[in-house]
Design an enzyme around this catalytic site. Sequence first.
Site, PDB file in Angstrom:
ATOM      1  N   ASP A  48       5.103  11.476  -3.955  1.00  0.00           N
ATOM      2  CA  ASP A  48       5.078  10.084  -3.499  1.00  0.00           C
ATOM      3  C   ASP A  48       4.059  10.031  -2.374  1.00  0.00           C
ATOM      4  O   ASP A  48       4.292  10.559  -1.280  1.00  0.00           O
ATOM      5  CB  ASP A  48       6.464   9.668  -3.007  1.00  0.00           C
ATOM      6  CG  ASP A  48       6.500   8.232  -2.480  1.00  0.00           C
ATOM      7  OD1 ASP A  48       5.440   7.570  -2.459  1.00  0.00           O
ATOM      8  OD2 ASP A  48       7.591   7.778  -2.080  1.00  0.00           O
ATOM      9  N   TYR A  62      -2.512  -7.230  -2.649  1.00  0.00           N
ATOM     10  CA  TYR A  62      -3.218  -6.209  -3.422  1.00  0.00           C
ATOM     11  C   TYR A  62      -4.671  -6.140  -2.966  1.00  0.00           C
ATOM     12  O   TYR A  62      -5.204  -5.050  -2.690  1.00  0.00           O
ATOM     13  CB  TYR A  62      -3.136  -6.525  -4.912  1.00  0.00           C
ATOM     14  CG  TYR A  62      -3.863  -5.528  -5.776  1.00  0.00           C
ATOM     15  CD1 TYR A  62      -3.308  -4.286  -6.059  1.00  0.00           C
ATOM     16  CD2 TYR A  62      -5.120  -5.831  -6.312  1.00  0.00           C
ATOM     17  CE1 TYR A  62      -3.980  -3.356  -6.848  1.00  0.00           C
ATOM     18  CE2 TYR A  62      -5.792  -4.917  -7.090  1.00  0.00           C
ATOM     19  CZ  TYR A  62      -5.221  -3.685  -7.361  1.00  0.00           C
ATOM     20  OH  TYR A  62      -5.894  -2.773  -8.127  1.00  0.00           O
ATOM     21  N   GLY A  94      -2.320   5.258 -17.030  1.00  0.00           N
ATOM     22  CA  GLY A  94      -3.461   4.406 -16.723  1.00  0.00           C
ATOM     23  C   GLY A  94      -4.739   5.174 -16.442  1.00  0.00           C
ATOM     24  O   GLY A  94      -5.082   6.150 -17.124  1.00  0.00           O
TER      25      GLY A  94
END
Length: 273
Positions: free
Chosen positions: A58, A150, A15
Site C-alpha cells: 500500500d 484527481y 491496467g
Amino acid sequence: MTTARVWFITGASRGLGRAFTEAALDAGDRVVAAARNVEPLEDLADKHQDRLVRLPLDVADRNAVFAAVDKAVAAFGRLDVVVNNAGGFLYGMVEEATEDQIRAHLDVNFFGAVWVSQAVVPHLRAQGGGRILQVTSMGSGGGMATVGFYCAGKAALDSVGEALAMEVESFGVKVTIVQMGGYNTGLFTAGTTATTPHPDYEPLRRKMEEMWGDEAGPDPSTAAPVVMELAALPDPPRRLIVGSASYDVVHEMGKAQAELYHEWEHLSRMAPG
C-alpha cells in the site's frame, strides 16, 4: 548483449501497471511488481519465475514503501526503472467530497508517489543512475468539474516531478512526467471512489457525464511500447503526453490558456511585481 534492466512498478496488478509489467518481462527485463493485491499477477509469476517478484504494498504507508524498495533492491541487486503508477480516482464535486475521501485519495495518488521517490533516490544515486517515471495525467494541467481532486493530485505530482528532476540530474538519474491519456484501465470502475451526489449539481453532473461519454478508451497495452522506448532513451524528456488524441487535447488546452492570459495582460501589468 544488452544487460537486462530491473523495473520497480507500483499499481502493477491491473491496467497500465500490468501492461508495463508484461512489456518489460517480454523484453527480457526483470520486474518487481508492487500492488495492494498481487494475486492477479500469478500467471505472470508462473511464466517468468526467475524474473518477476511480487510485493504486496500500500503506497500510502511510507514505512511499508521504504521496506518494499529495500526488498526490491535485495531481490535483483539494483533498480533501473521506477514507475510510479499506483493510483485511484475520486469522482464528485469539490463540495461533496468528505475530508476522509480527499485525504485517502491524495495519500495514494500524490503522497504514495512521493514516498516511492524518496525511497528509491538513495539507491539510484548510489549506483550512479536510473530512471523515474511519474505517471500523471493529460488532465493535470487544469481542474475540471467532478474530477478536481484527481487533477489536483496529478498536478501536484507534476510539480514535484519537475523539482525532483532538477535535484537528481547530477547523479545520473532522469525523471520523466508521463502524462497519460484515457485508457481502459478499470480506474473509473474498480479504482473509483464516488462522493454522495448533491442534487443542486445534478444538471452539471449530467453535462459532464455526457462529455466523458461511454467509450472506455484504448487497451493499456497500446501505451506500453511508448513507455518502453521512453525508458531506453539516453536523454529523455522531462514531460511526455502518451496518446495521440490526448496530445491534441492538451495542445488545445495550452493554446486556450495562453489566449486567456493575453486577453487580460493589461490587468496583469497594472501591478509591478
